[in-house]
Design a protein around this motif. Structure first.
Motif, PDB file in Angstrom:
ATOM      1  N   LEU A   5      42.557  36.319  40.196  1.00 44.49           N
ATOM      2  CA  LEU A   5      42.189  37.366  41.138  1.00 44.49           C
ATOM      3  C   LEU A   5      42.220  36.799  42.551  1.00 44.49           C
ATOM      4  N   THR A   6      42.655  37.616  43.484  1.00 43.81           N
ATOM      5  CA  THR A   6      42.734  37.206  44.880  1.00 43.81           C
ATOM      6  C   THR A   6      41.551  37.782  45.646  1.00 43.81           C
ATOM      7  N   PRO A   7      41.251  37.249  46.837  1.00 45.89           N
ATOM      8  CA  PRO A   7      40.147  37.801  47.629  1.00 45.89           C
ATOM      9  C   PRO A   7      40.313  39.294  47.898  1.00 45.89           C
ATOM     10  N   GLU A   8      41.548  39.728  48.214  1.00 44.01           N
ATOM     11  CA  GLU A   8      41.754  41.143  48.530  1.00 44.01           C
ATOM     12  C   GLU A   8      41.570  42.045  47.306  1.00 44.01           C
ATOM     13  N   VAL A   9      41.914  41.545  46.126  1.00 44.27           N
ATOM     14  CA  VAL A   9      41.714  42.331  44.904  1.00 44.27           C
ATOM     15  C   VAL A   9      40.227  42.446  44.599  1.00 44.27           C
ATOM     16  N   ILE A  10      39.521  41.332  44.702  1.00 42.52           N
ATOM     17  CA  ILE A  10      38.079  41.321  44.433  1.00 42.52           C
ATOM     18  C   ILE A  10      37.348  42.259  45.376  1.00 42.52           C
ATOM     19  N   GLU A  48      31.172  36.432  38.211  1.00 42.04           N
ATOM     20  CA  GLU A  48      30.693  36.650  39.576  1.00 42.04           C
ATOM     21  C   GLU A  48      30.806  35.390  40.408  1.00 42.04           C
ATOM     22  N   GLU A  49      30.525  34.226  39.791  1.00 38.19           N
ATOM     23  CA  GLU A  49      30.601  32.964  40.512  1.00 38.19           C
ATOM     24  C   GLU A  49      32.052  32.606  40.826  1.00 38.19           C
ATOM     25  N   VAL A  50      32.956  32.878  39.891  1.00 34.04           N
ATOM     26  CA  VAL A  50      34.378  32.631  40.141  1.00 34.04           C
ATOM     27  C   VAL A  50      34.847  33.501  41.301  1.00 34.04           C
ATOM     28  N   ASP A  51      34.431  34.769  41.295  1.00 29.91           N
ATOM     29  CA  ASP A  51      34.801  35.670  42.395  1.00 29.91           C
ATOM     30  C   ASP A  51      34.307  35.135  43.728  1.00 29.91           C
ATOM     31  N   ARG A  52      33.065  34.613  43.741  1.00 30.64           N
ATOM     32  CA  ARG A  52      32.508  34.077  44.991  1.00 30.64           C
ATOM     33  C   ARG A  52      33.325  32.881  45.473  1.00 30.64           C
ATOM     34  N   ARG A  53      33.687  32.007  44.535  1.00 34.95           N
ATOM     35  CA  ARG A  53      34.479  30.836  44.900  1.00 34.95           C
ATOM     36  C   ARG A  53      35.829  31.243  45.462  1.00 34.95           C
ATOM     37  N   VAL A  54      36.440  32.230  44.851  1.00 32.94           N
ATOM     38  CA  VAL A  54      37.746  32.700  45.316  1.00 32.94           C
ATOM     39  C   VAL A  54      37.641  33.225  46.740  1.00 32.94           C
TER      40      VAL A  54
END
Length: 209
Positions: A5-10, A48-54
């Motif tokens: 997942l990319t920042p813009e997708v998230i 959620e943590e992976v999303d934050r890191r991304v």
């Protein structure tokens, strides 16, 4: 390739091809480092943590990366898609012109005229020793004997490792297609409805003669 997942997708922002170039950056990183840029090998971490890191964390590079490898990964993994390599107006040309690809003739490559530097044998098990198998298998104490070698030479199982399956489940990348709703919004509802319509016998309409 694993699903990234990319920042813009998230952040539910609009996008076109920017996630594709981000995915290429993740792929190059993982091929060199042997793990995702935002999750360590065998690390159990919530989505959620992976999303934050991304969105927030800068990936770390070990001494396995050359300066050119670091540079292309950093450009492909730019948080802002406007600053990402491949997203600045010239698409793939920007990526192909990176110095890391200076020795690749892309016209010959696209014409399938270049021999790959390595061609894996689908019948073989690639590991330096038996202990390497434990890195991607939940089965411990694996021993390969001549009977096993004969088995792998006969056919390819096509099996997907359990750890990989668990990772896909944790990341919920198939969540949308696993929802079956009767209100017409579910993926499989729409799919099967179309198939049912296509397979229904045609009504014969004839006139008297």
């Amino acid at each position: 390739m694993a699903f990234f997942l990319t920042p813009e997708v998230i952040q539910n922002e609009s996008y076109t091809f920017s996630p594709d170039w981000w995915g290429l950056g993740c792929l190059i990183f993982e091929m060199i480092q042997g793990q995702s840029p935002f999750r360590k090998r065998k690390e159990r971490v919530k989505r959620e943590e992976v999303d934050r890191r991304v969105r927030e964390d800068q990936e770390e590079y070990s001494d396995k990366f050359s300066e050119e490898a670091k540079d292309i990964c950093r450009q492909l993994l730019a948080k802002d898609p406007k600053e990402r390599l491949g997203c600045q107006g010239r698409g793939a040309i920007e990526v192909k012109q990176h110095p890391i690809f200076r020795n690749i003739n892309f016209k010959r490559l696209e014409a399938n005229m270049l021999d790959p530097p390595f061609s894996p044998d689908p019948r073989a098990v690639y590991c330096k020793d038996v202990l390497d198998i434990e890195q991607f298998s939940t089965v411990k104490g694996v021993n390969l004997d001549p009977t096993d070698d004969d088995f792998y030479h006969k056919f390819v199982t096509g099996s997907v490792s359990i750890p990989w399956q668990n990772e896909m489940i944790e990341m919920e990348c198939f969540k949308e297609i696993n929802v079956y709703e009767t209100d017409g919004t579910g993926f499989f509802y729409r799919l099967f409805r179309r198939e049912a319509s296509a397979s229904a016998p045609a009504t014969v309409r004839g006139g008297g003669g």
